[in-house]
Structure formats: C-alpha cells, structure tokens
Design an enzyme around this catalytic site. Structure first.
Site, PDB file in Angstrom:
ATOM      1  N   ASP A   1      28.089  37.711  20.199  1.00 24.68           N
ATOM      2  CA  ASP A   1      27.305  38.934  20.365  1.00 24.68           C
ATOM      3  C   ASP A   1      26.305  39.142  19.235  1.00 24.68           C
ATOM      4  O   ASP A   1      25.174  39.559  19.468  1.00 24.68           O
ATOM      5  CB  ASP A   1      28.235  40.144  20.417  1.00 24.68           C
ATOM      6  CG  ASP A   1      29.153  40.158  21.619  1.00 24.68           C
ATOM      7  OD1 ASP A   1      29.156  39.174  22.378  1.00 24.68           O
ATOM      8  OD2 ASP A   1      29.874  41.156  21.797  1.00 24.68           O
TER       9      ASP A   1
ATOM     10  N   HIS B   1      43.659  25.782  53.357  1.00 22.76           N
ATOM     11  CA  HIS B   1      43.729  26.991  54.183  1.00 22.76           C
ATOM     12  C   HIS B   1      45.096  27.641  53.980  1.00 22.76           C
ATOM     13  O   HIS B   1      46.109  26.955  53.956  1.00 22.76           O
ATOM     14  CB  HIS B   1      43.557  26.625  55.658  1.00 22.76           C
ATOM     15  CG  HIS B   1      43.803  27.774  56.588  1.00 22.76           C
ATOM     16  ND1 HIS B   1      42.886  28.774  56.796  1.00 22.76           N
ATOM     17  CD2 HIS B   1      44.897  28.083  57.349  1.00 22.76           C
ATOM     18  CE1 HIS B   1      43.391  29.635  57.659  1.00 22.76           C
ATOM     19  NE2 HIS B   1      44.605  29.247  58.007  1.00 22.76           N
TER      20      HIS B   1
ATOM     21  N   SER C   1      29.985  42.687  18.141  1.00 19.28           N
ATOM     22  CA  SER C   1      29.192  43.887  18.386  1.00 19.28           C
ATOM     23  C   SER C   1      30.132  45.077  18.530  1.00 19.28           C
ATOM     24  O   SER C   1      31.354  44.922  18.563  1.00 19.28           O
ATOM     25  CB  SER C   1      28.354  43.716  19.666  1.00 19.28           C
ATOM     26  OG  SER C   1      29.203  43.587  20.802  1.00 19.28           O
TER      27      SER C   1
END
Length: 467
Positions: free
Chosen positions: A314, A448, A145
């Site tokens: 697209d 963590h 596109s």
C-alpha cells in the site's frame, strides 16, 4: 547510539512483502534478515483486515442461514435468533491469535529476526529502532496504509468514529451502524452487521457504491443487500457530525433529499478511503521521494529513488490487496536473486473479490471501461442460475459476464456475481495470462456440479466475430 548492525536485508514495516522476503532470503539464500514492526506481529491482513473480517463475515453468514431454518411450520423463518457479539469477537480473536502464532513460528524456523518497535530511517539505508542502528545491503519499506478520516468534515474527528480496526474489536451489537463510504470495507461490513441484527445505513458521495464497477453489477448487488435490510444513501455527502460513536452520532447530510437531512445512529464507521503510512519514518532524511499522492515513488521493479531501497504494498501505491503485496515480494525477490521479472509490476493482473453473499469477483477489463476507452469487444453473459451448482445451494441470484476480443479470441475481462464467485477467477485468469483463446475454457472437462462448470456454458455463448 551504537555503530550500525550489518544486515543483508532489513524491512521497515512487517507487511506481506516484508515477511515473505525475509523468510525466503533467510531460509533459502542464507541471508541475515530483520523485519521491524511496531504494530500487529503478523501485519494488517491477518490481524486487523482480511482474515478477521472474513471470519466475522462467516459468523454473520451462519446467523443469516440459521434464521432461514423453519421454526414450527414449514417455510417459517426463525426471527428469534440473536447474535452474541462477544462470542463472535472471541472466534475472530482465536483466528487472529492463531495467525500470529503461525508467523512467529516461521520467523523462528527461518531465523529471520523480528524486531518489535517503531523504526525510522536516519540515512539512505540505515534505520533506528529501540536504540539500535541497523543498516542493510537491501532495505524495504513496507509500512502499509491506514483508514482516512476526512478532517474537513466539521465534527467528524471529534465524534471518534470507528475504522475497520475498532469495529472488529467491539463486543456489543450497534443498534444503528452508519457507514461513511461504499467501498469494499463498507459494503462487506454493511451486510455482515445487518445479518447480525443491526440497522445499517451506507452513505456514499458518488452515484453508486463501488464506483469503479459496472452499473448492472452494482444494481443487482445493492438490490440483494437492500432486501436484507441495508439502507443506501448515494449521491450524498456529510456536511456536519455531532455526538460520539458508541453513544449517539448525528449526521447532517446533503443529497437528493435536500441540503439539511438529518440521520442518527449509535455507531459511525469511516471507510471512505485509505492513506499511505509514509510520514514519521524518515523518508526525507533518507532522500526517498514521494509521489504526488503521498506514496513512496517506485519504478516497475519497485525500486525507490535511493539505490538498494525498495518499497512494496500500500505505501508504494500498489493496488490495496494482500495478494498484490504477495506479488510485490516476487517482483523484488526476482531482482535480488539476479533474474528481474520483465516489466516488473507493469500490466500484471489485479484480480479482486468482494466477500459479500453473493460474492463479486472481477479480473481484467470492465464493460463500461471498455466503452469509455473505445475498445471493441464481444460480450457473453449468463444468469447465475445457469451455473447449476447455484441451484443446489439455493443461491441463484446474480450473473457472470465476460468480454472477448471483437476480432480475436482472447479474454479481455471477466466479472461474476454469485456464490463463491472468487473461486471462478483462477481458471479465467490462467487463460488470460497465457493469451489463450476463450475456447480453451469451453473445451475443459469440469467436474459436475461445481461452480466452475458454468464457465463452459458462459464462454460457449460468445457471439461470433463481426468481421
């Protein structure tokens, strides 16, 4: 013109799906494959879209961070740091050139043929290019596109506005960049260029930028960007444009400020939507039907109205993301290798990330969409400061939220506004894809301090079922 050359697979356009299918079919299935491309060798994403844009955004982030470094006194930001846009361009171009070299190497390794030139269908499965005729047992249309320039706005086309392609190639910093359209492209460039040192104004005809996103998300994001200097004019349309982008442009606006407000800028970027590249490639001659929106009409397996001809990306109306182009290739490959994916493209996940700082990541159902559709849900929401890694980064603005079934435990949707928010998606996506309970995320042991660790607390706070 010579007789048609026979191929197993021919792609018109070198988008994501085309390259991947040609490489896979050639190297793993022994097929004779060709890809016809008149534009960038590597396709749009690596050369004029995703990769160069994210490279530019990273440079802007570095400039922004550098200005936060104390100069002579603690807590004093360095406003004297200037951006050398020529060097920003050079770094961007190095990345683009590297991607082109990478893909040329893969074409050579797989022996899939790359044909440089404009291709045009002259029959159902026959393409003309550079005086050659190529016919394929399977043909793919993957032409992408382009940015839409609204020619109904008087003076806009004559002002020679920039699209994202041209903006990526300028080597000087605009003094005032005006952006028409508050979608992904417009918002990412807005923050990047204000961080480089330009004045930036975003004009959006809708009541908010990123109109599909929840209003609480956009309110938080635009407050952050506005504090950095991005100006937003929403519920505003352009009625006239004069001047020339790169010199001076003058826009007449109609919005809350009145019907004849004037704004002046040095450069004008148009990012108000895209249109599929489906004209001038012989689709009518080949008997290939288009959708009302101008995309190639396809079914759930991405088959066109002509047997043996597929379309992807697209131009086929798939969501305008490179990762969806990647998935399109998997859908087509499954069909070509005898194991079609059940449902094809139907009901697939469409994750997205806006690469601002903080990032905005999303997958599944949005809260306002759920309300509009009358879908009951349980909401869990946590400030980004609860994601402890954000504290270490000093980037605690934003939040995350998730929708969980009202009478079950499946995750319906997830949104996060925070540092590296896009990296939070895969764990949530996997739970959603497998139809697992959100409690699976709660029970994970996550390192963590990482951003994903915050998912445990977010989903641990899901309210109890009401029924």
């Amino acid at each position: 013109m010579s007789n048609p050359e026979q191929y197993d697979f021919v792609a018109l356009g070198g988008g994501e799906a085309a390259k991947l299918l040609a490489w896979d079919l050639a190297s793993n299935h022994g097929k004779k494959c060709a890809v016809i491309e008149h534009g960038p060798i590597a396709g749009a994403c690596p050369t004029v879209a995703c990769m160069p844009t994210k490279t530019l955004i990273h440079s802007a982030q570095l400039a922004h961070l550098a200005r936060q470094v104390p100069a002579s006194a603690p807590g004093t930001a360095r406003a004297d740091i200037k951006t050398d846009m020529a060097k920003v361009f050079t770094r961007k171009q190095d990345v683009v050139d590297g991607m082109a070299d990478l893909f040329l190497g893969i074409f050579a390794e797989t022996k899939a043929e790359l044909i440089r030139g404009h291709g045009e269908l002259v029959g159902p499965k026959t393409i003309s290019c550079n005086g050659r005729l190529l016919t394929g047992e399977t043909v793919l249309i993957n032409t992408g596109s382009k940015a839409l320039v609204d020619t109904s706005i008087p003076g806009l086309a004559n002002a020679k506005p920039l699209t994202h392609v041209e903006l990526l190639n300028i080597k000087t910093l605009p003094t005032h960049l005006i952006i028409l359209g508050g979608g992904y492209v417009g918002i990412e460039f807005a923050q990047a260029y204000v961080r480089f040192g330009a004045r930036v104004t975003v004009i959006e005809r809708n009541a908010q930028v990123l109109k599909k996103e929840d209003s609480d998300v956009i309110s938080a994001l635009t407050k952050i960007l506005a504090r950095e200097g991005v100006e937003f004019l929403t519920s505003t349309s352009v009625t006239k444009v004069s001047g020339t982008s790169g010199d001076e442009v003058v826009l007449t606006l109609s919005g809350p400020g009145g019907p004849s407000e004037i704004i002046r800028g040095s450069h004008l970027l148009v990012s108000a939507g895209r249109t599929p590249n489906t004209s001038g490639i012989g689709l009518a001659e080949a008997g290939i039907q288009l959708s009302p929106a101008g995309h190639v009409a396809v079914d759930e397996q991405l088959r066109t109205s002509v047997p043996g001809v597929f379309a992807a990306g697209d131009c086929a109306g798939s969501p305008y993301f490179t990762h969806i182009g990647w998935d399109d290739h998997r859908v087509i490959l499954a069909s070509l290798t005898g194991s079609p994916r059940e449902g094809g493209t139907a009901n697939r996940q469409v994750p997205s990330t806006l690469f601002t700082s903080p990032e905005l990541a999303h997958v599944g159902l949005r809260e306002e969409e759920a309300k509009a559709r009358g879908i009951p849900y349980r909401l869990t929401k946590a400030p980004m400061a609860a994601f402890l890694r954000s504290r270490a980064l000093g980037e605690t603005e934003g939040f995350a939220k998730a929708l969980v079934e009202a009478d079950g435990d499946k995750v319906l949707g997830f949104t996060a506004l925070g540092p590296g928010a896009g990296e939070l998606l895969p764990a949530v996506q996997l739970v959603m894809k497998l139809g697992l309970s959100y409690k699976e995320l709660v029970d994970l042991i996550i390192v963590h301090p990482t951003m994903c660790e915050g998912l445990v607390d977010l989903f641990r706070s899901v309210p109890p079922r009401t029924g």
